[in-house]
Design a protein around this motif. Structure first.
Motif, mmCIF file in Angstrom:
data_model
loop_
_atom_site.group_PDB
_atom_site.id
_atom_site.type_symbol
_atom_site.label_atom_id
_atom_site.label_comp_id
_atom_site.label_asym_id
_atom_site.label_seq_id
_atom_site.Cartn_x
_atom_site.Cartn_y
_atom_site.Cartn_z
ATOM 1 N N PHE A 174 -3.566 19.815 11.083
ATOM 2 C CA PHE A 174 -4.934 19.757 10.565
ATOM 3 C C PHE A 174 -5.032 18.517 9.687
ATOM 4 C CE2 PHE A 174 -3.791 21.421 6.339
ATOM 5 C CZ PHE A 174 -2.619 22.116 6.626
ATOM 6 N N LEU A 175 -6.242 18.154 9.318
ATOM 7 C CA LEU A 175 -6.390 16.997 8.442
ATOM 8 C C LEU A 175 -7.405 17.295 7.353
ATOM 9 C CD1 LEU A 175 -8.668 14.050 9.560
ATOM 10 C CD2 LEU A 175 -8.860 16.254 10.677
ATOM 11 N N ASN A 176 -7.370 16.454 6.333
ATOM 12 C CA ASN A 176 -8.516 16.373 5.429
ATOM 13 C C ASN A 176 -9.086 14.975 5.611
ATOM 14 O OD1 ASN A 176 -6.199 15.277 3.810
ATOM 15 N ND2 ASN A 176 -7.815 14.922 2.314
ATOM 16 N N ASP A 180 -18.218 -2.164 14.831
ATOM 17 C CA ASP A 180 -17.268 -1.063 14.700
ATOM 18 C C ASP A 180 -17.371 -0.163 15.926
ATOM 19 O OD1 ASP A 180 -15.274 0.366 13.261
ATOM 20 O OD2 ASP A 180 -16.765 1.898 12.790
ATOM 21 N N ARG A 181 -16.266 0.221 16.463
ATOM 22 C CA ARG A 181 -16.190 1.065 17.662
ATOM 23 C C ARG A 181 -16.718 0.365 18.907
ATOM 24 N NH1 ARG A 181 -17.779 7.131 15.532
ATOM 25 N NH2 ARG A 181 -16.626 6.997 13.586
ATOM 26 N N GLY A 182 -16.790 -0.962 18.847
ATOM 27 C CA GLY A 182 -17.357 -1.729 19.956
ATOM 28 C C GLY A 182 -16.355 -2.007 21.064
ATOM 29 N N VAL A 208 0.868 7.373 16.541
ATOM 30 C CA VAL A 208 -0.033 6.245 16.777
ATOM 31 C C VAL A 208 -1.413 6.845 16.985
ATOM 32 C CG1 VAL A 208 -0.646 4.414 18.422
ATOM 33 C CG2 VAL A 208 1.760 4.772 17.808
ATOM 34 N N MET A 209 -2.421 6.270 16.352
ATOM 35 C CA MET A 209 -3.774 6.795 16.521
ATOM 36 C C MET A 209 -4.534 5.965 17.545
ATOM 37 S SD MET A 209 -6.815 7.533 13.714
ATOM 38 C CE MET A 209 -5.864 8.672 12.712
ATOM 39 N N ALA A 210 -5.156 6.649 18.491
ATOM 40 C CA ALA A 210 -5.995 5.964 19.480
ATOM 41 C C ALA A 210 -7.258 5.466 18.791
ATOM 42 C CB ALA A 210 -6.346 6.899 20.625
ATOM 43 N N SER A 211 -7.798 4.380 19.294
ATOM 44 C CA SER A 211 -8.938 3.747 18.629
ATOM 45 C C SER A 211 -10.268 4.149 19.255
ATOM 46 C CB SER A 211 -8.779 2.226 18.699
ATOM 47 O OG SER A 211 -9.756 1.623 17.899
ATOM 48 N N PHE A 212 -11.300 4.036 18.435
ATOM 49 C CA PHE A 212 -12.667 4.268 18.913
ATOM 50 C C PHE A 212 -13.134 3.189 19.892
ATOM 51 C CE2 PHE A 212 -13.501 6.602 14.772
ATOM 52 C CZ PHE A 212 -13.877 7.792 15.356
ATOM 53 N N ASN A 213 -12.556 1.991 19.785
ATOM 54 C CA ASN A 213 -13.109 0.884 20.562
ATOM 55 C C ASN A 213 -12.734 0.979 22.040
ATOM 56 O OD1 ASN A 213 -10.373 -0.237 19.320
ATOM 57 N ND2 ASN A 213 -10.759 -1.365 21.200
ATOM 58 N N ASP A 265 -8.654 9.725 17.318
ATOM 59 C CA ASP A 265 -9.414 9.527 16.089
ATOM 60 C C ASP A 265 -10.539 10.570 16.047
ATOM 61 O OD1 ASP A 265 -10.350 8.549 13.697
ATOM 62 O OD2 ASP A 265 -10.424 6.462 14.327
ATOM 63 N N TRP A 266 -11.187 10.633 14.939
ATOM 64 C CA TRP A 266 -12.235 11.600 14.583
ATOM 65 C C TRP A 266 -13.248 11.810 15.722
ATOM 66 C CZ3 TRP A 266 -12.777 13.836 9.614
ATOM 67 C CH2 TRP A 266 -14.027 14.366 9.311
ATOM 68 N N LEU A 267 -13.087 12.845 16.487
ATOM 69 C CA LEU A 267 -13.974 13.149 17.630
ATOM 70 C C LEU A 267 -13.982 12.017 18.651
ATOM 71 C CD1 LEU A 267 -16.999 14.729 15.697
ATOM 72 C CD2 LEU A 267 -15.282 15.954 17.045
ATOM 73 N N ALA A 314 -17.396 1.954 4.175
ATOM 74 C CA ALA A 314 -16.278 2.193 5.089
ATOM 75 C C ALA A 314 -16.782 2.127 6.520
ATOM 76 C CB ALA A 314 -15.638 3.553 4.834
ATOM 77 N N GLU A 315 -15.893 1.726 7.387
ATOM 78 C CA GLU A 315 -16.149 1.709 8.837
ATOM 79 C C GLU A 315 -17.460 0.979 9.176
ATOM 80 O OE1 GLU A 315 -15.010 5.287 10.948
ATOM 81 O OE2 GLU A 315 -13.808 5.950 9.261
ATOM 82 N N GLY A 316 -18.224 1.511 10.113
ATOM 83 C CA GLY A 316 -19.403 0.800 10.610
ATOM 84 C C GLY A 316 -20.468 0.572 9.560
HETATM 85 C C1 BGC Z 1 -11.083 6.761 11.051
HETATM 86 C C2 BGC Z 1 -9.601 6.890 10.935
HETATM 87 C C3 BGC Z 1 -9.246 8.043 10.058
HETATM 88 C C4 BGC Z 1 -9.917 9.296 10.551
HETATM 89 C C5 BGC Z 1 -9.639 10.515 9.713
HETATM 90 C C6 BGC Z 1 -11.747 8.050 11.371
HETATM 91 O O1 BGC Z 1 -13.113 7.894 11.273
HETATM 92 O O2 BGC Z 1 -11.388 5.814 12.049
HETATM 93 O O3 BGC Z 1 -9.069 5.701 10.440
HETATM 94 O O4 BGC Z 1 -7.872 8.198 10.017
HETATM 95 O O5 BGC Z 1 -11.301 9.096 10.581
HETATM 96 O O6 BGC Z 1 -10.306 10.496 8.516
#
Ligand code: BGC
Ligand code: BGC
Length: 867
Positions: A104-106, A268-270, A298-303, A334-336, A540-542
């Motif tokens: 799980f994550l926070n 972002d996410r492009g 390793v985390m997969a990317s949105f892009n 990554d997140w959804l 943060a992010e986009g």
């Molecule tokens: C981010 C990640 C982050 C994840 C969990 C995502 O939106 O792209 O870098 O680890 O959320 O918070």
């Protein structure tokens, strides 16, 4: 499309640390034909471009046998539970007992019990409760310890009182891998103190366009440096040799695989449209370093890469990362992120699992349907059972390596609950050192014959600017909230602002510092010089994506402040806080000395360590930092890297002065060519935009609303997802009260003094509120309140409402001092959902856009406003 197609095999080979074989020359020429579309860029024949077997964690036969035994005992339901990762705001300990999630994550701004001040012991209590529930086999029949992931991306950023290190861009400036390793090891300890065992860092993005809102998460525009840093970070965080994954360390995650920093326009996410040689040779270097050091996730990317979403790329996730590079750990989505793969939704995505994602990150309620849907997909064969088994094996393998099966609940593990580690003085000292090493000197002109810096410790210094005593601004995004907004200094106990550091250093040397945030010069203080701290507001992010790199385009508030100081004849040092280089020629010209300080985090005193010298103005420490990115020479530069069409830079990569060099800078060209004031001011657009925050309350007091789930007395507010995460707020008021977007400082909105300007917002309501009074508030008692109740349509559909600014009855000067551009008072029992608040141009009235044309404005008032 900008492609660099002319790389030679030798260059790529040396970048990857490969011996170049003749075969790779052939492979490269296969991709080096000019691409016209996705297909030709995608010639998946170039595995040779990737270093074979760079990941070399030895196979442990006994451990693999245990993985096999465990797997053989697991049911389909138990296996699927391992690959779904819910978020602590939206699943309970009982859900864990019932389902037995593998992890799980926070998320950013998410805490145990929604309590942002949770102590180390509170975090550990939740970790223990989740562990016990997962180990309780009474409902799900399985006893597999879970792991907990968190975004400790610049220190343990969600934890009250944690040490916050400079964001990665500042660390890049230090060029010090040893420092990175120490920071990662220190972060691991603070994370361990909270009972957490997995960190979603390092970001190893190669940022090719500074318009990208995540630029500050990248270390430098230098693949080799990223490679070295990734190695160092993973070594520090996961440990090495005998300390590998022991109780003092946590799992690290190299993210976001791959090409996140290479998207077109820095979106972002492009979509990252580059050939495979560039993907491997530039964007791949962080993974080469992290994998060589044995990173476990390793985390997969949105892009996307050339139009294909990474979460759906079997080629990159499985053929390249797992097979070619040899990675035997876990790919976490990554997140959804799976939900954006064509044909998928947040609740169902066989394609991502089949492509090679081993854990689907499933925040919100998505896990509730994702879990049964994934079970059904395995039953139907849409996800082959062998793929599920492979994913679960990887998860079990990493858990065994990390010692999760050693029988200790989180509270029994080393450091757990040790509150003294959170913000420990030694950790803060390390962060302070990092701040000092990250500063880059861009200008140090002589004033009265000598360079202005360093400042004598006996000097009288007026410290001005919004960033001077502002921990949220110096910390940036991923600091107590995802965006880093909606927080104050009080949310960062133990942190030191830049002003506080200057104050200490001058006190020690017999000088004096005085704070004046708005830049006014107090009558009782005669400064020798002025030090201004200003720059970007957190994002943060986009939310940080830009159209253009001009600083404060259309609203040069800080420049006006600097000019007032110059007009008073005082020497001026500027300290610029930013997540990236921006075009600041006018601000550079207005300053005698100028320092890029990036986003230094919680230890602002590191700035004084370099800027304040001794009594004789001899430096106590020199500038070590150098530019991790070129600095743009023109406002419309987009900061894009492309070798065939280099953009003029004011300073090149790795430039920067120190006390030994001649740091005199001549006057720069100030013509921005982009002077038009923006026609829209976003107040709440996806996120609440700085400087505004959201407050709820009544005449007896307004309360700052935190992100996520917030409740105070009879008022509750919840962040909800409309189009993207947290882009809307749901208000439910059991007693009458007001919601207000506001700031502690007045904002100058005079440029909107025109007939066509409106306050616009999207609202959805199920029933007509008993009361709905709208106002815009400025200093003093000004303006008028508008009754909206009769204009709101209560059918639960989203509509845009636009209210002409003239309706608020503010004169042009009052519009120059607005504290709240929108305050809405609701009655007891009222509820509404709000999104997308902005001052903008009036659109055409329609069913979807309700334009309040009449608002009790007198004809004379209406006529007085310009068009
Ligand atoms: C981010 C990640 C982050 C994840 C969990 C995502 O939106 O792209 O870098 O680890 O959320 O918070
Ligand atoms: C979460 C962040 C996450 C982001 C994803 C937010 O709601 O708090 O952790 O990274 O959504 O875009």
């Amino acid at each position: 499309m900008r492609l660099r197609l002319s790389r030679t095999a030798a260059v790529i080979g040396s970048v990857l640390g490969l011996t170049v074989a003749a075969a790779s020359t052939t492979a490269i020429s296969a991709t080096s034909t000019v691409a016209t579309g996705t297909e030709s860029l995608h010639s998946k024949t170039s595995l040779d471009l990737w270093p074979q077997g760079v990941y070399r964690v030895p196979v442990d036969a006994a451990l693999e046998a245990r993985v096999g035994t465990l797997l053989a005992q697991m049911s389909l339901e138990q296996k699927v539970a391992q690959i779904i990762q819910p978020e602590i705001r939206d699943f309970s300990v009982e859900d864990m007992r019932r389902v037995g999630f593998g992890s799980f994550l926070n998320g950013g701004g998410s805490f145990p019990g929604n309590n942002s001040q949770a102590r180390a012991s509170d975090w550990v209590t939740l970790a223990d409760a989740m562990y016990e529930a997962a180990m309780d086999a009474s409902l799900d029949g399985a006893a597999i310890p879970p792991f907990w992931g968190t975004d400790a991306v610049h220190g343990h950023g969600n934890v009250f009182g944690a040490t916050l290190f400079p964001h990665n861009i500042g660390l890049g400036a230090t060029q010090n891998p040893g420092l990175i390793k120490a920071i990662a090891a220190t972060t691991a300890r603070e994370v361990r103190a909270t009972g957490i065992d997995w960190v979603f860092a390092p970001t190893v993005a190669l940022v090719d366009n500074l318009r990208w809102g995540r630029s500050y998460e990248g270390y430098a525009r230098d693949p080799q440096l990223i490679e070295r840093y990734a190695r160092a970070f993973v070594a520090g965080m996961q440990g090495e040799g005998d300390s590998w994954l022991d109780g003092a360390h946590t799992l690290a995650t190299a993210k976001h695989f791959i090409g996140d920093g290479g998207t077109e326009n820095g979106d972002d996410r492009g979509d990252t449209r580059v050939d495979e040689a560039t993907l491997a040779g530039r964007h791949g270097q962080g993974y080469v370093g992290a994998l060589a050091q044995g990173v476990q996730t390793v985390m997969a990317s949105f892009n996307s890469w050339n139009g294909e979403k990474l979460h759906g790329s079997h080629y990159l996730l499985t053929e390249v990362l797992k097979n070619r590079l040899g990675f035997d750990g876990v790919v976490v989505g990554d997140w959804l992120g799976h939900g954006f793969v064509p044909g998928c939704s947040y609740e169902r995505c066989a394609a991502a699992i089949n492509a090679g994602v081993d854990i689907l990150m499933a925040p919100g309620d998505s896990w509730k349907a994702l879990y049964p849907n994934t079970i059904a997909d395995v039953k139907s064969g849409a996800v082959p059972a062998s793929r599920l088994d492979d994913a679960v094996k990887r998860i079990l393998r990493v858990k065994l390596r990390a010692g999760l099966f050693d029988g200790l609940s989180p509270s029994k593990r080393p450091f757990a609950g040790d509150a003294s580690l959170i913000g420990h003085p030694e950790h803060r000292a390390l962060a302070r050192q990092a701040v000092a090493e990250s500063l880059v000197l861009l200008k140090n002109n002589p004033v009265e014959g000598a360079p202005l810096l360093p400042i004598k410790s006996s000097a009288r210094v007026l410290v001005i600017g919004e960033g001077a005593d502002n921990i949220p601004q110096q910390a940036g995004g991923w600091s107590m909230t995802w965006q880093g907004t909606e927080v104050t200094n009080a949310d960062f106990p133990g942190a030191t602002s830049i002003f506080a550091g200057i104050d200490d250093a001058l006190k020690a040397g017999g000088g004096e510092a005085r704070l004046s945030v708005d830049g006014s010069i107090p009558a009782d203080f005669t400064p020798d010089l002025v030090l201004a701290v200003f720059g970007e507001s957190p994002y943060a992010e986009g939310n940080g994506d830009l159209d253009n790199l001009e600083y404060q385009r259309g609203d040069k508030r800080d420049l006006a402040m600097l000019k007032r100081i110059r007009a008073a004849g005082l020497p001026l040092v500027s300290v610029f806080l930013s997540g990236r280089p921006l075009w600041v020629n006018p601000e550079l010209n207005a300053s005698d000395a100028f320092v890029a300080a990036w986003l230094p985090g919680s230890e602002g005193a590191g700035v004084a360590d370099v800027l304040i010298g001794d009594k004789h103005a001899k430096p106590r420490a020199d500038f070590i930092g150098r530019l991790p990115f070129p600095w743009p020479a023109t406002p419309d530069a987009d900061g894009w890297h492309h070798e065939d069409k280099p953009q003029a830079s004011l300073f090149e990569l790795w430039q920067g002065f120190d006390y030994q060099s001649n740091a005199t800078l001549a006057t720069l060209d100030e013509s921005s060519g982009a002077e038009t004031a923006p026609s829209r001011l976003a107040i709440f657009d996806k996120a609440i935009k700085a400087p505004w925050h959201l407050a709820v309350g009544d005449d007896s007091g307004m309360h700052r609303v935190g992100a996520g789930v917030w409740q105070q007395g009879a008022w509750s507010v919840r962040s909800i997802n409309r189009e993207v995460q947290e882009d809307a707020r749901r208000f439910s008021f059991a007693a009458a009260g007001s919601l207000s977007f506001r700031d502690d400082f007045p904002m100058d909105l005079r440029r909107f003094y025109r007939k066509t300007a409106v306050l616009g917002f999207d609202a959805a309501l199920e029933s007509v509120p008993t009361q709905a009074e709208l106002s815009m508030q400025c200093e003093g008692n000004c303006g008028q309140t508008l009754n909206l109740a009769g204009s709101l349509v209560a059918d639960a559909k989203w509509r845009r409402y636009q209210v002409p600014l003239g309706c608020f009855g503010l004169g042009v000067n009052e519009l120059g001092r607005v504290f709240s551009p929108m305050t809405l008072t609701l009655g007891a029992g009222d509820a509404l959902t709000l999104a997308n608040v902005a001052i903008e141009e009036a659109g055409a009235a329609s069913a979807a856009n309700i334009l309040l044309a009449e608002c009790g404005q007198t004809q004379a008032e209406a006529e007085a406003m310009p068009r």
